[in-house]
Scaffold this active site. Structure first.
Site, mmCIF file in Angstrom:
data_model
loop_
_atom_site.group_PDB
_atom_site.id
_atom_site.type_symbol
_atom_site.label_atom_id
_atom_site.label_comp_id
_atom_site.label_asym_id
_atom_site.label_seq_id
_atom_site.Cartn_x
_atom_site.Cartn_y
_atom_site.Cartn_z
ATOM 1 N N ARG A 66 23.286 -26.213 28.167
ATOM 2 C CA ARG A 66 21.998 -26.585 27.570
ATOM 3 C C ARG A 66 22.260 -27.110 26.173
ATOM 4 O O ARG A 66 22.385 -26.342 25.216
ATOM 5 C CB ARG A 66 21.034 -25.390 27.546
ATOM 6 N N TYR B 139 28.847 -24.642 27.481
ATOM 7 C CA TYR B 139 27.437 -24.324 27.657
ATOM 8 C C TYR B 139 26.648 -25.562 28.068
ATOM 9 O O TYR B 139 26.817 -26.641 27.506
ATOM 10 C CB TYR B 139 26.874 -23.736 26.369
ATOM 11 N N ASP C 125 23.496 -16.384 24.557
ATOM 12 C CA ASP C 125 23.812 -17.819 24.559
ATOM 13 C C ASP C 125 23.593 -18.477 23.189
ATOM 14 O O ASP C 125 22.750 -18.031 22.402
ATOM 15 C CB ASP C 125 22.955 -18.538 25.606
ATOM 16 N N ASP D 129 21.950 -20.884 21.945
ATOM 17 C CA ASP D 129 20.800 -21.776 21.781
ATOM 18 C C ASP D 129 19.592 -20.967 21.340
ATOM 19 O O ASP D 129 19.688 -19.764 21.074
ATOM 20 C CB ASP D 129 20.513 -22.540 23.078
ATOM 21 N N GLU E 243 16.913 -19.925 22.969
ATOM 22 C CA GLU E 243 16.555 -18.820 23.859
ATOM 23 C C GLU E 243 17.537 -17.665 23.712
ATOM 24 O O GLU E 243 17.149 -16.493 23.743
ATOM 25 C CB GLU E 243 16.509 -19.309 25.307
ATOM 26 N N GLU F 27 23.605 -11.982 28.346
ATOM 27 C CA GLU F 27 22.467 -12.094 29.265
ATOM 28 C C GLU F 27 22.778 -11.645 30.680
ATOM 29 O O GLU F 27 22.006 -10.909 31.289
ATOM 30 C CB GLU F 27 21.963 -13.557 29.352
ATOM 31 N N HIS G 118 25.524 -28.317 19.056
ATOM 32 C CA HIS G 118 26.472 -27.817 20.041
ATOM 33 C C HIS G 118 27.266 -28.971 20.640
ATOM 34 O O HIS G 118 26.882 -30.125 20.573
ATOM 35 C CB HIS G 118 25.746 -27.075 21.161
#
Length: 936
Positions: free
Chosen positions: A305, A303, A80, A82, A84, A7, A350
């Site tokens: 989130r 990470y 990432d 997740d 998103e 990203e 996670h």
């Protein structure tokens, strides 16, 4: 060559170092596609077909990615770990597939939880395919949020002007804040008393005990209700003897807290660092992407989130090693600790948030970080280490004391805790949202049958308090408990509530505004199901099942959309009167509170015959009288018709100094000595203001921002009414400099230049020297209106009338006539341009733009022909809608070859093919402008 997509450019730079020359790492800069903010981006009637758009910035980045992929052997999607991140990889893949660039190329998806060399190299050895269920969950969420926003928001705009938007999670979070405010307003405080005895032991040590029983009856917190009861008990105790009846000590264990999830990190960072949720995530993002230490960029935390509370085995071993070295072996528990989340809807795929290397002490990395990052890293490090430390051991002692006097008896209790082994408490204690004091007093030694001496008896009066308003931390905690939203959305949800003006933050507490309470009341009245906590949590459960592959995402959308769409269609057909009647009922306690004297709270205080009701305008909601009659106000109906009453006030029926809002009418401050007219303080639909006299068009002045109505006296009111004030003539041209209050705050003005002042008070004190300096600084920065530009050369009159001159512009010199600007040829010098040359240039420009040589008069309205202007008035105003609720005039314009466009402020917005200009309403115009604003 292997192409890797991540990203952010910071990640790309770091990862490229780790992977070496055989890899090229490119950044997508977040999402590369999104649903365009307009109707038709999601089509329920076409099985929820979604149309994706790429903005200009993303287009360039996708082009760079496509060029690199053309000559690559392998594409590695490393966004990432997740939902998103999975969606970004999917979007990139879809774009490349459409460009047919993936023939014979290997495509892999890799994920890593930390930006460290080991984590990245290990991820590269364990590739997988795109997680389709996770992408489906993303598509379902995106479609749901779009459908709710673009279906419900227009209903709000039409039925509740001034409302900005509604959202699937946003509206439920707002309801929580508003509901708490209702609880506070409905709260009735109760008086109660507490009785404390101050005693001494045989060894002369002081001890304080609280009354728990009286005459054999166990007392609860609120049982002693008045001073009379309290005095009787105190009198008895002042004549009583005291003896210890029992002493009990029990060991207690206190276990450490789990490592941070996204929500618990936001909560604790709010309590201990004072960070807003958005700031916490911003700082955490920087720690995750890493800093340069020893010449190498390394991620400092995993990470950020996540709602998982477990950490990897190697991290557990590392934590235990650090604990043993820094605190000693007795702080290392016999077995590692494992945690599971109690939060509703938690998915623990996670790791929790932890440092990537637990041996990296906060003091060692602080020199590489800014203060906020250092504080957050230390918080994460301490929480992670403490989570693997030994439990604290406390000893809680309870001493019961009998009191006797004559035939009466009472029992008191003293409690205290002693830390026998501090365990994890030596490193970390969680912050608290309230001010409760955990009883950690240490009691002196006492034995059964010890006689205690009395030194004093206290009888203290208390009043119960309403529940506290939410802070960001407590609201996030509540949302997580209810299963509303996901950890990654909390910060954005809270920011949206503030941006929309639905809530404000006061001393960290979230206070709902009238606008927010009206929206909540409207949704509770007409869309109750969709703001229910259980319904929203159940929908989150379904979305989680989609990501697990257990549920079809389009079935979830169908089950949601069909009844939701029907309700929206039904509500939009309801009359505004019906909507306002419902809101009057729902918000009656807030808008029309009981006066306490038995009178009707909705009786108009001005005309005394009308009833107060909520009303709406393009500027939002306000309270007005039922006898309001616009036609009579405009002189269009005779006097014998029903009386006209122009009473209005803000929605809130209470406020500092808002006497009129409380139903008592204007507050007279005194008499103006110059005119003899009364000066009054009032509250209207746009807030508090002062007024001079009662004439048809009296002089008024709004209170500047930061001024409280309760602080306004006659002197301040007269100062406001005296504005604008003359500061003095400008030394260069003798023109007067004035000071005043405007839409954008306090200012000084000269000719066509406005310069801001530091605060409202400076309007009344600014002198000529300060004003001249501010104006000069503003002009040096390019301030002033465009109309103030001086021509480089005045050429004379155009043959069709009107001056024609040469000006200097940002793109070079040009000639201007009426509204026509024509750039000079590159080889022309402004000072050498003749009138004939200028006329030729502007005429050619006018013809190219579809204008006649003679420009239309500036104020002439365009003639309509089938909804379009005639050629002679190509830029004429077809329809004037007035001001947008957020400011800026709106009008419908025919822009010649560009077609009919909506002009808002200084922007021109093209209309969609399905928009009929002749039928365009004010609400439609607001909707189009809001959609444009959403795109930035």
């Amino acid at each position: 060559m292997n192409i890797v997509i991540v990203e952010s450019p910071a990640k790309a730079k770091t990862i490229n170092k780790y992977l070496g020359s055989g890899y090229k790492v490119l950044a997508s800069y977040g999402h590369v596609r999104d649903l365009p903010p307009k109707d038709g981006s999601v089509l329920p009637e076409e099985d929820f077909k979604m149309s994706w758009a790429v903005d200009s910035k993303s287009q360039k980045r996708l082009s760079d990615i496509a060029s690199a992929v053309k000559d690559a052997d392998r594409l590695i999607l490393a966004t990432d770990p997740d939902r998103e991140g999975e969606a970004i990889s999917w979007h990139v893949l879809e774009v490349l597939k459409k460009k047919k660039l993936l023939k014979d190329k290997k495509v892999e998806r890799v994920v890593f939880n930390a930006i460290t060399k080991n984590a990245i190299l290990e991820a590269m050895q364990n590739p997988r395919e795109i997680d389709e269920p996770l992408v489906d969950a993303y598509l379902a969420r995106r479609a749901l949020d779009y459908l709710v926003g673009f279906t419900l928001s227009p209903v709000l705009w039409r039925k509740l002007p001034g409302a900005r938007s509604a959202g699937r999670v946003q509206s439920v979070a707002l309801r929580l804040v508003c509901q708490r405010e209702n609880e506070i307003e409905d709260f009735v405080s109760e008086e109660y008393w507490s009785i404390l005895a101050n005693l001494t032991t045989p060894a002369q040590d002081a001890v304080q005990a609280r009354l728990t029983k009286f005459d054999g009856k166990k007392l609860q917190k609120l049982d002693i209700k008045n001073e009379q009861q309290a005095t009787a008990i105190r009198t008895m105790l002042e004549n009583a003897s005291f003896k210890v009846s029992s002493v009990e000590s029990k060991p207690q264990k206190r276990n450490p807290f789990a490592p941070f999830t996204t929500s618990t990190l936001q909560q604790e960072a709010s309590r201990k660092c004072g960070f807003a949720a958005a700031r916490t995530m911003q700082v955490a993002q920087g720690l995750y992407e890493g800093v340069t230490i020893g010449g190498e960029t390394t991620g400092l935390i995993t990470y950020m989130r996540t709602d998982g509370v477990q950490i990897a085995q190697e991290a557990i071993h590392s934590a235990r090693s650090v604990i043993g070295k820094q605190f000693g072996d007795r702080y290392v528990p016999e077995k590692p600790r494992f945690y599971s989340s109690k939060a509703k809807n938690a998915q623990e795929a996670h790791e929790a948030i932890r440092p990537t290397d637990l041996s990296r002490h906060p003091r060692d990395v602080a020199k590489y970080l800014d203060p906020d990052a250092a504080r957050l890293y230390e918080l994460i490090w301490k929480r992670t280490i403490a989570s693997q430390m030994e439990s604290a051991v406390l000893e809680r002692t309870t001493v019961d004391i009998d009191a006797t006097s004559g035939g009466q008896t009472a029992q008191l209790r003293a409690t205290g805790s002693v830390v026998r082994f501090d365990g994890f408490l030596t490193l970390y204690q969680e912050g608290r949202d309230d001010e409760e004091d955990e009883d950690s007093r240490r009691l002196p030694a006492m034995n059964k049958d010890d006689v205690l001496a009395r030194t004093g008896i206290e009888a203290n009066q208390h009043f119960t308090e309403p529940p506290p308003r939410y802070t960001e931390a407590t609201l996030v905690k509540k949302m997580e408990e209810l299963g509303i939203g996901r950890p990654s959305t909390y910060a954005a949800t809270l920011q949206t509530l503030r941006d929309r003006g639905y809530v404000v933050q006061d001393k960290k507490r979230l206070v709902p505004q009238d606008k927010g309470r009206l929206v909540t009341a409207f949704l509770e009245g007409f869309f109750e199901r969709y703001v229910e906590y259980d319904f929203t949590a159940a929908l989150e459960d379904q979305l989680d099942k989609i990501s697990a592959g257990d549920l079809d995402w389009k079935k979830v959308l169908r089950d949601f959309w069909n009844p939701f769409h029907e309700i929206c269609d039904e509500v939009i057909k309801r009359s505004n009167t019906e909507v306002l009647d419902a809101l009057n009922e729902i918000l009656s306690a807030h808008v029309f509170p009981d006066k306490g004297d038995g009178t009707d709270p909705r009786k108009c205080p001005k005309c005394e015959t009308g009833r107060l009701s909520l009303k709406v305008s393009r500027y939002g909601a306000f309270v007005g009288c039922s006898n309001y009659n616009k036609d009579k106000k405009d002189g269009k109906i005779p006097n014998e018709d029903p009386p006209h009453c122009d009473y209005t006030r803000q929605v809130s029926a209470t406020g500092d100094g808002a006497d009129e809002a409380a139903g008592d009418g204007p507050k007279v401050l005194g008499v103006d000595p110059e005119t003899g007219l009364e000066v009054s303080l009032r509250t209207g639909r746009f807030g508090p203001y002062v007024q001079l006299g009662e004439e048809a068009k009296p002089k008024r002045s709004s209170l500047p921002r930061g001024w409280s109505p309760s602080d306004i006296d006659l002197e301040k009111a007269l100062q406001l009414l005296s504005l604008p004030r003359d500061v003095g003539p400008h030394p260069e041209d003798g023109k007067m400099i004035t000071a005043g209050l405007g839409r954008f705050g306090p200012f000084v003005h000269h000719d066509s230049t406005y310069a801001n002042l530091d605060g409202p008070e400076e309007v009344f004190s600014v002198g000529i020297n300060r004003a001249v300096t501010l104006l000069a600084e503003k002009r040096a920065k390019g301030g002033g209106r465009r109309g103030a530009a001086k021509p480089l050369k005045e050429l004379g009159e155009h043959p069709d009338g009107g001056a024609i001159n040469v000006y200097s512009g940002r793109y070079g010199p040009y000639v201007k006539w009426e509204k026509i600007n024509a750039t000079l040829p590159k080889d022309s010098k402004p000072e050498e341009v003749t009138l004939e040359q200028a006329v030729e240039l502007v005429n050619a420009k006018a013809q190219a733009k579809g204008k006649t040589k003679k420009a239309a008069p500036k104020k002439a309205a365009a003639k309509k022909t089938g909804g379009k202007a005639t050629d002679g008035a190509a830029k004429g105003v077809l329809k004037d809608f007035g001001a947008h609720p957020d400011g800026g005039e709106m009008s419908l314009r025919d822009s010649g070859r560009l077609g009919i466009r909506l002009k808002w402020d200084k922007k021109f917005i093209p209309l969609g093919k399905d928009v009929d200009p002749d039928k365009l309403t004010f609400e439609d115009a607001v909707s189009i402008v809001n959609a444009q604003k959403a795109t930035g």
